[in-house]
Design a protein around this motif. Sequence first.
Motif, short mmCIF file in Angstrom:
data_model
loop_
_atom_site.label_atom_id
_atom_site.label_comp_id
_atom_site.label_asym_id
_atom_site.label_seq_id
_atom_site.Cartn_x
_atom_site.Cartn_y
_atom_site.Cartn_z
N GLU A 1 0.77 -1.49 -0.25
CA GLU A 1 -0.31 0.04 0.28
C GLU A 1 0.44 1.42 0.19
OE1 GLU A 1 -2.41 0.39 3.20
OE2 GLU A 1 -3.22 2.43 3.28
N THR A 2 1.69 1.14 0.59
CA THR A 2 2.67 2.53 0.91
C THR A 2 4.17 2.47 0.15
OG1 THR A 2 3.62 1.12 2.62
CG2 THR A 2 1.67 3.09 2.61
N LEU A 3 4.25 1.08 -1.00
CA LEU A 3 5.37 1.49 -2.05
C LEU A 3 5.60 2.43 -3.25
CD1 LEU A 3 8.05 -0.04 -2.67
CD2 LEU A 3 6.75 -1.74 -4.23
N ASP A 4 6.55 3.33 -3.36
CA ASP A 4 6.40 3.88 -4.04
C ASP A 4 7.69 3.39 -5.30
OD1 ASP A 4 9.30 5.02 -3.63
OD2 ASP A 4 8.46 7.23 -2.20
N ALA A 5 7.64 4.62 -6.84
CA ALA A 5 8.18 4.24 -7.46
C ALA A 5 9.54 3.75 -7.25
CB ALA A 5 7.59 4.90 -9.09
N ALA A 6 10.10 5.21 -6.85
CA ALA A 6 11.73 4.85 -6.68
C ALA A 6 12.14 3.88 -5.85
CB ALA A 6 11.46 5.97 -5.68
N ARG A 7 11.28 3.26 -4.72
CA ARG A 7 11.86 2.02 -4.56
C ARG A 7 11.13 1.06 -4.71
NH1 ARG A 7 10.50 4.80 0.94
NH2 ARG A 7 12.83 5.34 2.33
N LEU A 8 10.59 1.21 -5.05
CA LEU A 8 10.17 0.29 -6.56
C LEU A 8 11.35 -0.45 -7.34
CD1 LEU A 8 8.82 -2.71 -7.19
CD2 LEU A 8 7.36 -0.80 -8.69
N ALA A 9 11.90 0.78 -7.88
CA ALA A 9 13.00 0.81 -9.12
C ALA A 9 14.21 0.54 -8.16
CB ALA A 9 13.35 2.00 -10.07
N GLN A 10 14.22 0.73 -6.49
CA GLN A 10 16.09 0.37 -5.91
C GLN A 10 15.30 -0.84 -5.60
OE1 GLN A 10 18.15 2.58 -5.59
NE2 GLN A 10 19.52 0.38 -4.66
N LEU A 11 14.65 -1.85 -5.53
CA LEU A 11 13.89 -2.99 -5.41
C LEU A 11 14.51 -4.14 -6.89
CD1 LEU A 11 11.15 -3.57 -3.27
CD2 LEU A 11 13.47 -3.76 -2.40
N VAL B 1 16.61 -3.07 -8.46
CA VAL B 1 17.69 -3.18 -9.52
C VAL B 1 18.95 -4.14 -8.45
CG1 VAL B 1 19.82 -1.56 -8.99
CG2 VAL B 1 18.14 -0.19 -9.60
N MET B 2 18.32 -4.40 -6.65
CA MET B 2 19.41 -5.43 -5.90
C MET B 2 18.91 -6.82 -6.68
SD MET B 2 17.84 -4.03 -2.47
CE MET B 2 17.91 -4.70 -2.17
N GLY B 3 17.51 -6.77 -7.67
CA GLY B 3 18.33 -8.30 -8.36
C GLY B 3 17.10 -9.27 -7.41
N GLY B 4 17.29 -10.26 -7.53
CA GLY B 4 16.48 -10.69 -6.96
C GLY B 4 14.85 -11.10 -6.69
N GLU B 5 14.39 -12.47 -7.00
CA GLU B 5 12.86 -12.56 -7.37
C GLU B 5 11.84 -12.00 -6.58
OE1 GLU B 5 10.18 -16.03 -9.44
OE2 GLU B 5 10.35 -16.60 -7.67
N LEU B 6 11.68 -10.85 -6.91
CA LEU B 6 9.68 -10.17 -5.96
C LEU B 6 8.89 -10.31 -5.84
CD1 LEU B 6 10.06 -6.04 -7.09
CD2 LEU B 6 10.68 -7.21 -5.31
N ALA B 7 8.68 -11.10 -4.32
CA ALA B 7 7.09 -11.67 -4.27
C ALA B 7 5.99 -10.66 -3.90
CB ALA B 7 7.71 -13.10 -3.76
N LEU B 8 4.83 -10.73 -4.02
CA LEU B 8 4.22 -10.21 -3.44
C LEU B 8 3.33 -10.63 -2.36
CD1 LEU B 8 2.97 -7.31 -2.69
CD2 LEU B 8 0.56 -8.19 -4.63
N ALA B 9 3.38 -10.55 -0.80
CA ALA B 9 2.54 -11.49 -0.30
C ALA B 9 1.36 -11.07 0.35
CB ALA B 9 3.82 -12.27 1.09
N ILE B 10 0.23 -12.18 -0.38
CA ILE B 10 -0.94 -11.65 -0.01
C ILE B 10 -1.13 -13.12 0.92
CG2 ILE B 10 -2.06 -10.31 -1.68
CD1 ILE B 10 -2.32 -12.37 -3.66
N THR B 11 -2.89 -12.57 1.97
CA THR B 11 -3.18 -13.62 2.83
C THR B 11 -4.09 -14.90 1.44
OG1 THR B 11 -5.50 -13.12 2.76
CG2 THR B 11 -3.82 -12.06 4.46
#
Length: 363
Positions: free
Chosen positions: A39-49, A51-61
């Motif tokens: 909910e609070t993630l912004d575009a700049a931090r998403l871009a930074q994540l 750049v760090m590499g690795g598989e991003l996951a979105l945890a949901i219930t």
Amino acid sequence: MTLRPSIVEQLARARADLRLGVPVVLTSEDRAAVVVAAETLDAARLAQLRVMGGELALAITARRAETLKARAYDGDLARIVVPPDVGLHWLQAVADPADDLATPMKGPLRAQRDGAADLHRAALTLAKSAQLLPAAVVLPVEDGPALASENGLTLIPLALAETELFRASPLHPVASARLPMQAASAGRVHIFRPEDGGEEHYAIEIGKPDRSKPVLVRLHSACFTGDVLGSLKCDCGPQLRAALAQMGQEGAGILLYLNQEGRGIGLANKMRAYSLQDQGFDTVEANHRLGFEDDERDFRLGAGILREMGVSRIRLMTNNPRKVRMMEANGVAVTERVPLKVGLTPENAAYLATKAAKSGHLL
Ligand SMILES: Nc1nc2c(ncn2[C@@H]2O[C@H](COP(=O)(O)OP(=O)(O)OP(=O)(O)O)[C@@H](O)[C@H]2O)c(=O)[nH]1
Ligand SMILES: [Zn+2]
């Protein structure tokens, strides 16, 4: 003695970080991940994540996954793979059901199956307790403690945090004062503060209840819309006033005003639920589509305040059998259930019928 924050204090910081959109680092055994609330993630931090590499996951219930027809391989949650080409809008659409009906297809959504889900589970627990949507972006990292210290991020080792995450924080009285009210001139308001930096809760004591006999008690969950605005969608306002009036007539009683707005999901999420109700979903379905259980309240804190006030036997004003069970399970004997049937309106008839049919409330 040390000036270093305890794990309970670190958890309070982590909740505040998630609300701000600041990442938090979680570690468990030999694994670590950086997590941010969707909910609070912004575009700049998403871009930074990214750049760090690795598989991003979105945890949901699992509740949210069910609506999205995604597989919850971890039982209570799903780790949705975030495709490399999607942006913030995609993440927020998976997290937030507001536009589900307008744009039904988010997927097909692929869920991770291998590996552990404990960091994801903790991230969801933290997001819920921060009263955010229960959805968190999780990126595995090599060296969690180093990443946290280099970036000034809050570090939560799960081995220390797990019991704290599910423990009911002890509450302590901080202040109290006399308050004459319409319902009773002999009123007193007591403020209780938890040790974990969470919400304060209030006890309104009417008269001087005799602790050697069962005390007339109401556990009232905050409802800004009902208590303050006179909403016709629920029965909270009339219940609040009727409970105080009966205590005034009997000359004694305790009303606990618990700041568990929206059955524990917070006012913002409750308004999201109300929007879904305007799209045709009932109160229970709306909570599930958002990823919550029907009722996220923790009634241990009500029992804790009563114990702190020296009350161990009560006549409980409620139509909700779960409240009776939770009091009994937490050491408060309920000698009588006092029904509280007021405030039926044409607008809340369906809501009350749903609570009777799906949540076991007694009509
Ligand atoms: N999530 C959600 N919360 C709601 C909704 N309507 C009311 N609430 C909240 O529900 C809480 C009141 O709970 P109720 O279910 O009315 O009653 P109860 O406390 O379980 O039972 P009683 O003791 O019989 O009143 C308050 O915190 C309200 O803010 C809704 O549609 N969705
Ligand atoms: Zn209400």
